[in-house]
Scaffold this active site. Structure first.
Site, PDB file in Angstrom:
ATOM      1  N   GLU A  15      36.562  41.987  30.015  1.00  0.00           N
ATOM      2  CA  GLU A  15      37.776  41.316  30.510  1.00  0.00           C
ATOM      3  C   GLU A  15      38.961  41.557  29.577  1.00  0.00           C
ATOM      4  O   GLU A  15      39.049  40.970  28.499  1.00  0.00           O
ATOM      5  CB  GLU A  15      37.523  39.814  30.668  1.00  0.00           C
ATOM      6  CG  GLU A  15      36.393  39.466  31.615  1.00  0.00           C
ATOM      7  CD  GLU A  15      36.647  39.896  33.050  1.00  0.00           C
ATOM      8  OE1 GLU A  15      37.821  39.986  33.459  1.00  0.00           O
ATOM      9  OE2 GLU A  15      35.667  40.153  33.772  1.00  0.00           O
ATOM     10  N   GLU A  56      40.579  31.078  31.388  1.00  0.00           N
ATOM     11  CA  GLU A  56      40.380  32.518  31.622  1.00  0.00           C
ATOM     12  C   GLU A  56      38.907  32.828  31.881  1.00  0.00           C
ATOM     13  O   GLU A  56      38.584  33.683  32.718  1.00  0.00           O
ATOM     14  CB  GLU A  56      40.899  33.331  30.445  1.00  0.00           C
ATOM     15  CG  GLU A  56      40.814  34.828  30.659  1.00  0.00           C
ATOM     16  CD  GLU A  56      41.658  35.313  31.827  1.00  0.00           C
ATOM     17  OE1 GLU A  56      41.092  36.025  32.698  1.00  0.00           O
ATOM     18  OE2 GLU A  56      42.858  35.000  31.877  1.00  0.00           O
ATOM     19  N   GLU A  63      36.268  35.711  39.675  1.00  0.00           N
ATOM     20  CA  GLU A  63      36.493  37.097  40.098  1.00  0.00           C
ATOM     21  C   GLU A  63      35.180  37.875  40.185  1.00  0.00           C
ATOM     22  O   GLU A  63      34.958  38.629  41.136  1.00  0.00           O
ATOM     23  CB  GLU A  63      37.455  37.787  39.141  1.00  0.00           C
ATOM     24  CG  GLU A  63      38.872  37.295  39.276  1.00  0.00           C
ATOM     25  CD  GLU A  63      39.843  38.012  38.346  1.00  0.00           C
ATOM     26  OE1 GLU A  63      39.403  38.856  37.546  1.00  0.00           O
ATOM     27  OE2 GLU A  63      41.045  37.718  38.449  1.00  0.00           O
TER      28      GLU A  63
END
Length: 104
Positions: A15, A56, A63
């Site tokens: 990420e 996050e 996601e």
């Protein structure tokens, strides 16, 4: 604890946004601890930075889950990803607001 460390390793490896925010945290947290503000101010500043990382991680999990279900473009998949992204944006705005309020 093992799964948690695996999650942090995966976020750091895969990420980009998390890596960027982690670098920001590695700078801002020591700065917050060094600044001549009250203990409550330091806690708020550090907590706001940690919140960015936490949000996050949730966004990345959303996601990954959406992508696992299907890579096909779908309005609900877009909405889930957009809402996760909005949460990150709000956590960033929150951190800026807290730092400004504590410092000014």
């Amino acid at each position: 604890m093992h799964y948690s460390l695996d999650g942090l390793k995966a976020a750091l490896r895969y990420e980009d946004a998390f890596r960027q925010e982690m670098l920001l945290a590695l700078v801002l947290i020591p700065v917050a601890l060094y600044l001549p503000v009250s203990g409550v101010g330091k806690a708020l500043m550090v907590g706001s930075v940690m919140l960015i990382l936490i949000v996050e991680l949730f966004n990345s999990a959303i996601e990954a889950t959406v992508d696992r279900i299907s890579l096909e473009k779908h309005q609900l998949a877009k909405r889930a990803k957009d809402v996760g992204s909005a949460a990150v944006l709000l956590s960033l705005i929150n951190a800026v607001a807290i730092w400004l309020l504590v410092l000014l």
